[in-house]
Enzyme design. Sequence first.
Site, PDB file in Angstrom:
ATOM      1  CG  ASN A  78      -4.239   2.807   2.974  1.00  0.00           C
ATOM      2  OD1 ASN A  78      -3.734   1.628   2.647  1.00  0.00           O
ATOM      3  ND2 ASN A  78      -3.324   3.330   2.516  1.00  0.00           N
ATOM      4  CG  HIS A 134      -2.105  -0.743   0.556  1.00  0.00           C
ATOM      5  ND1 HIS A 134      -2.923  -0.836   1.179  1.00  0.00           N
ATOM      6  CD2 HIS A 134      -1.966  -2.042   0.335  1.00  0.00           C
ATOM      7  CE1 HIS A 134      -4.063  -1.683   0.463  1.00  0.00           C
ATOM      8  NE2 HIS A 134      -3.722  -2.876   0.202  1.00  0.00           N
ATOM      9  CG  HIS A 181      -3.847 -12.338  -0.582  1.00  0.00           C
ATOM     10  ND1 HIS A 181      -5.238 -11.719  -1.326  1.00  0.00           N
ATOM     11  CD2 HIS A 181      -3.737 -10.789  -0.224  1.00  0.00           C
ATOM     12  CE1 HIS A 181      -4.816 -10.185  -1.599  1.00  0.00           C
ATOM     13  NE2 HIS A 181      -4.753  -9.761  -0.815  1.00  0.00           N
TER      14      HIS A 181
HETATM   15  C1  HEM Z   1      -3.168  -8.365  -5.675  1.00  0.00           C
HETATM   16  C2  HEM Z   1      -4.476  -7.138  -5.715  1.00  0.00           C
HETATM   17  C3  HEM Z   1      -4.931  -7.088  -4.402  1.00  0.00           C
HETATM   18  C4  HEM Z   1      -5.896  -6.999  -4.151  1.00  0.00           C
HETATM   19  C5  HEM Z   1      -7.251  -6.671  -4.651  1.00  0.00           C
HETATM   20  C6  HEM Z   1      -5.588  -6.870  -2.904  1.00  0.00           C
HETATM   21  C7  HEM Z   1      -7.124  -6.743  -1.778  1.00  0.00           C
HETATM   22  C8  HEM Z   1      -6.821  -7.035  -0.389  1.00  0.00           C
HETATM   23  C9  HEM Z   1      -8.306  -7.244   0.716  1.00  0.00           C
HETATM   24  C10 HEM Z   1      -9.396  -6.725   0.230  1.00  0.00           C
HETATM   25  C11 HEM Z   1      -8.120  -7.517   2.025  1.00  0.00           C
HETATM   26  C12 HEM Z   1      -8.510  -7.503   3.425  1.00  0.00           C
HETATM   27  C13 HEM Z   1      -8.574  -6.154   4.025  1.00  0.00           C
HETATM   28  C14 HEM Z   1      -9.607  -6.732   4.809  1.00  0.00           C
HETATM   29  O1  HEM Z   1     -10.188  -5.866   4.689  1.00  0.00           O
HETATM   30  O2  HEM Z   1      -8.900  -6.679   5.687  1.00  0.00           O
HETATM   31  C15 HEM Z   1      -6.309  -7.298   1.664  1.00  0.00           C
HETATM   32  C16 HEM Z   1      -5.507  -8.314   3.090  1.00  0.00           C
HETATM   33  C17 HEM Z   1      -3.899  -8.595   2.500  1.00  0.00           C
HETATM   34  N1  HEM Z   1      -3.298  -8.516   1.563  1.00  0.00           N
HETATM   35 FE1  HEM Z   1      -4.451  -7.648  -0.362  1.00  0.00          FE
HETATM   36  N2  HEM Z   1      -4.866  -7.501  -1.577  1.00  0.00           N
HETATM   37  C18 HEM Z   1      -3.981  -7.539  -3.270  1.00  0.00           C
HETATM   38  C19 HEM Z   1      -2.299  -7.379  -3.362  1.00  0.00           C
HETATM   39  C20 HEM Z   1      -1.502  -8.073  -2.315  1.00  0.00           C
HETATM   40  C21 HEM Z   1       0.129  -7.620  -2.433  1.00  0.00           C
HETATM   41  C22 HEM Z   1       0.714  -7.021  -3.589  1.00  0.00           C
HETATM   42  C23 HEM Z   1       0.694  -7.810  -0.864  1.00  0.00           C
HETATM   43  C24 HEM Z   1       1.467  -7.853  -0.060  1.00  0.00           C
HETATM   44  C25 HEM Z   1       2.084  -8.114  -1.010  1.00  0.00           C
HETATM   45  C26 HEM Z   1      -0.843  -8.231   0.219  1.00  0.00           C
HETATM   46  C27 HEM Z   1      -0.687  -8.230   0.868  1.00  0.00           C
HETATM   47  C28 HEM Z   1      -1.648  -8.799   1.711  1.00  0.00           C
HETATM   48  C29 HEM Z   1      -1.957  -9.025   3.469  1.00  0.00           C
HETATM   49  C30 HEM Z   1      -0.777  -9.687   4.073  1.00  0.00           C
HETATM   50  C31 HEM Z   1      -3.570  -8.690   3.452  1.00  0.00           C
HETATM   51  C32 HEM Z   1      -3.814  -9.297   5.195  1.00  0.00           C
HETATM   52  C33 HEM Z   1      -4.153  -8.149   6.271  1.00  0.00           C
HETATM   53  C34 HEM Z   1      -4.125  -8.262   7.723  1.00  0.00           C
HETATM   54  O3  HEM Z   1      -4.029  -9.276   8.520  1.00  0.00           O
HETATM   55  O4  HEM Z   1      -3.798  -7.134   8.213  1.00  0.00           O
HETATM   56  N3  HEM Z   1      -2.586  -8.158  -0.939  1.00  0.00           N
HETATM   57  N4  HEM Z   1      -5.458  -7.499   0.726  1.00  0.00           N
END
Ligand code: HEM
Length: 337
Positions: free
Chosen positions: A108, A79, A209
Site C-alpha cells: 500500500n 486491498h 490491470h
Molecule cells: C492477482 C493478483 C494481483 C497482483 C499480484 C497485483 C499487483 C499489483 C501491483 C504490483 C500493482 C502496481 C503497484 C505500483 O507499483 O504502483 C498493481 C496495480 C493495480 N492493481 Fe493489482 N494486483 C492483483 C490483483 C488486482 C485486483 C484483484 C485488482 C482489482 C480488482 C487490482 C487492481 C489494480 C489497479 C487498478 C492497479 C493500478 C493502480 C493505480 O494506478 O494506482 N489488482 N497491482
Amino acid sequence: MASKVPAALLSCAFLLLLGAACQAAAGHYSPPSPASCGLKVGYYDHKCPPAEAIVKSVVRAAVRRNPGIGAGLIRMLFHDCFVEGCDASVLLDPTPANPQPEKLGPPNNPSLRGFEVIDAAKAAVERACPGVVSCADIVAFAARDASSFLGGRRVDFDMPAGRLDGRASNASRTLDFLPPPTSSLPELVQSFAAKGLSAEDMVALSGAHTVGRSHCSSFVPDRLAVPSDISASFAASLKGQCPASPSSSDDPTVVQDVVTPDRLDNQYYKNVLAHRVLFTSDASLLTSPATAKLVDDNANVPGWWEDSFKVAMVKMASVEVKTGNSGEIRRNCRLVN
Ligand code: HEM
Ligand SMILES: *[C@@H]1O[C@H](CO)[C@@H](O)[C@H](O)[C@H]1NC(C)=O
C-alpha cells in the site's frame, strides 16, 4: 409473513451454495459467515437516500480530473477486502497506539492512491446523514463508480451495502494476504481461494490491470531479466522508462495497458496473450490450460469479461464483511471512533 424468514434463509443458503453473493468464506481458515448475507442493494435507500449519489458525484469529479485515481479506487477495494475483510481497515492512519496500520504495509505504501476521494465522499455524506454510512461501504461504492466511469455502461453494476468499519489494522497482515507481483499461478489461486474466490474470479479481477500504473520497482528487475516471456519490444520500451535498479528516490511509473491506458476494458487479456503485461502474476495466467482458456474467452468473447468482472467485484466486496456487533460506523475514515 411467516414464510419470510425461511425464504430469506433459503436464499442466503442458496447464494452461499452458488458462491455468488455471500462471500466471507476464508477458505480453510474459517467457515462461511452468514453475516455477509446482510449486505443488500439499496441498503441506504431509507437510512440515507442520497448516499450513493453523493459518493458517485465525488468520484466522478475526481476521475474526471485524473483517471488514475479511478484505478487507485478499484485497487483500494481489493486491498481493503483481502486484509481483515471489506471493513475500511486500509484507510486507518498511524496513531501512537497503532503506528503500523495496513496503509503503511509494502503493498500500500506509497503506491495506493485515492484516500482523499474517500475522505471527500465521507465528509459530504456525513453532512447529509451524520453517523449513518460506513467507510467500508464508501470504499465499495467508490470502486463500483470508478469502474463505471472508466469502463462505461458495460461495467455498470449494483453494489450491495451494509458493511461496518473495523477497528483492527496491521501492516504485517498485508503481506500475509495480498499476493506479490512475482506470484506464480498456484500462489494466486491459493490466495484468492483463501478469500472464497475462485480461479475464474481471480482471472476476471486481474483484468483491472487494464487501467492505472505501476512503479518500476514492482517488476524490475525480475521481468526485465533474461530469460523472460515478456515481448522483446515491450521489454525494450520498459527498459527505456525504468532505471535498472529502482530505489525509493528513483522509482518512476509506467502505464499498465499501453493500448487503452485509461479505459476499463478487456484489452488486458489481449496484452496477456501478446506477452505485453508487467507482472509475473499477469503472465502466469497462461501457465495452465484452464486459465489460458479463460484469458482467451475474456479477450475474444464480446461481453464475457465485463459480465465476469461485475460479478467478481461484488463477490470480492463481500469478503469477511462485518455486520451486527462486529464493527462500527466511523465518524472519520482515518480514525477509529
Ligand atoms: C492477482 C493478483 C494481483 C497482483 C499480484 C497485483 C499487483 C499489483 C501491483 C504490483 C500493482 C502496481 C503497484 C505500483 O507499483 O504502483 C498493481 C496495480 C493495480 N492493481 Fe493489482 N494486483 C492483483 C490483483 C488486482 C485486483 C484483484 C485488482 C482489482 C480488482 C487490482 C487492481 C489494480 C489497479 C487498478 C492497479 C493500478 C493502480 C493505480 O494506478 O494506482 N489488482 N497491482
Ligand atoms: C501486528 O502484527 C505483528 C506480527 O504478527 C505483531 O507483532 C504486532 O504486535 C501487531 N500489531 C498490533 C498493533 O496488533
